[in-house]
Design a protein around this motif. Structure first.
Motif, PDB file in Angstrom:
ATOM      1  N   ARG A 269       0.662  -0.895  -0.039  1.00  0.00           N
ATOM      2  CA  ARG A 269       0.041   0.002  -0.108  1.00  0.00           C
ATOM      3  C   ARG A 269       0.792   1.257  -0.239  1.00  0.00           C
ATOM      4  NH1 ARG A 269      -4.922  -1.351   4.252  1.00  0.00           N
ATOM      5  NH2 ARG A 269      -4.441  -3.506   4.170  1.00  0.00           N
ATOM      6  N   ALA A 270       2.145   1.182   0.637  1.00  0.00           N
ATOM      7  CA  ALA A 270       2.832   2.332   0.639  1.00  0.00           C
ATOM      8  C   ALA A 270       3.328   2.815  -0.801  1.00  0.00           C
ATOM      9  CB  ALA A 270       4.279   1.989   1.323  1.00  0.00           C
ATOM     10  N   SER A 271       3.252   1.969  -2.055  1.00  0.00           N
ATOM     11  CA  SER A 271       3.414   2.484  -3.218  1.00  0.00           C
ATOM     12  C   SER A 271       2.391   3.546  -3.768  1.00  0.00           C
ATOM     13  CB  SER A 271       3.416   1.321  -4.121  1.00  0.00           C
ATOM     14  OG  SER A 271       2.047   0.684  -4.121  1.00  0.00           O
ATOM     15  N   PHE A 272       1.400   3.786  -2.856  1.00  0.00           N
ATOM     16  CA  PHE A 272       0.388   4.644  -3.419  1.00  0.00           C
ATOM     17  C   PHE A 272      -0.366   5.376  -2.159  1.00  0.00           C
ATOM     18  CE2 PHE A 272      -1.596   0.263  -3.640  1.00  0.00           C
ATOM     19  CZ  PHE A 272      -2.571   0.278  -2.634  1.00  0.00           C
ATOM     20  N   ILE A 273       0.215   5.303  -1.145  1.00  0.00           N
ATOM     21  CA  ILE A 273      -0.205   6.036   0.176  1.00  0.00           C
ATOM     22  C   ILE A 273       0.980   6.852   0.807  1.00  0.00           C
ATOM     23  CG2 ILE A 273      -1.100   5.918   2.460  1.00  0.00           C
ATOM     24  CD1 ILE A 273      -2.852   3.457   1.572  1.00  0.00           C
TER      25      ILE A 273
END
Length: 265
Positions: free
Chosen positions: A78-82
């Motif tokens: 999720r860190a790739s888009f958050i």
């Protein structure tokens, strides 16, 4: 854009320390919405952000971002888009690495990382340009270890790193609470400029009720793991802090007794 449906989370289930943190929370954000989140200690604010970010698995419920179910995606995915900025200025950056090394890592969010020689000159030019917007002189300190920066400088850098590649969703967890008032105001001003520049969909937890009513386009209040108030539009524009306290009392059946909430205005 962000859809949270009947999410429940209990910590330490079955033990004497069992605690229901989120009790069927549902919330929908459209693209570009900037929603402030307020509530007393233990209301579930930070837990909500952690659930969206993937720090904790959901017990029940659904979380979707741009129509994609993410409740089973790990935090790193999720860190790739958050993008996320924490309350503690020491989080979100690597203290032993330089400013440019931290920014280089942030620039790679969401892309396949490949081995290549060092940081390119065009990357440094980009970093200098972005850092100059902060007005803190960090563009002249690219090779300075981040651990040598002040708390405010570090938090401003973390904010820049979280948005260097504009995320689908920005999560701000009381990101000015640990700073002195002047520095906190500067970081909050930078936050609003960046959100506006990229039209970022944002969830921002705050204890400052004045900020909660003036920043963004919606305000939600949480209490005992539930969203008990959701105000926007004309109602929000006409709401003042005493009104908000009265709304809380009517919705929860209790007075707002948290000193931090009462004094943060």
């Amino acid at each position: 854009m962000l859809s949270i449906t009947e999410v429940r989370k209990t910590f330490n289930p079955g033990s004497v320390n069992e605690r229901l943190a989120l009790d069927g929370v549902s919330l929908n954000l459209k693209a570009g919405d900037v929603v402030t989140v307020i509530g007393g200690n233990g209301a579930g604010k930070s837990t909500l952000l952690n659930m969206v970010a993937g720090v904790y698995p959901v017990d029940e419920g659904k979380i979707k971002i741009e129509g994609q179910a993410v409740e089973h995606l790990p935090e790193y995915a999720r860190a790739s888009f958050i993008g996320r900025v924490f309350q503690d200025p020491m989080k979100g950056t690597a203290a032993s690495m330089t400013i440019e090394e931290n920014l280089a890592m942030a620039m790679k969010r969401g892309s396949n990382r490949k081995l290549r020689a060092g940081i390119r000159s065009k990357d440094r030019s980009c970093f200098c340009e972005q850092l100059s917007l902060l007005g803190l002189g960090l563009e002249n300190r690219l090779t300075t270890k981040v651990g040598l920066l002040s708390g405010g400088q570090r938090q401003a850098l973390t904010l820049l790193m979280a948005t260097l590649v504009p995320p689908k969703l920005l999560l701000l967890d009381e990101h000015t609470a640990a700073l002195d008032p002047g520095t906190g105001e500067k970081v909050l001003e930078l936050t609003q400029k960046i959100i506006k520049k990229y039209n970022l969909t944002t969830l921002m937890v705050t204890h400052n009720m004045e900020d909660a009513l003036s920043i963004g386009n919606r305000t939600i209040m949480m209490h005992e793991g539930k969203v008990i108030l959701n105000i926007k539009g004309e109602q929000r524009r006409n709401t003042r802090i005493p009104d908000l306290l009265e709304m809380f009392k009517k919705a929860s059946g209790r007075s707002m007794t948290n000193d931090r909430m009462l004094l943060a205005n």
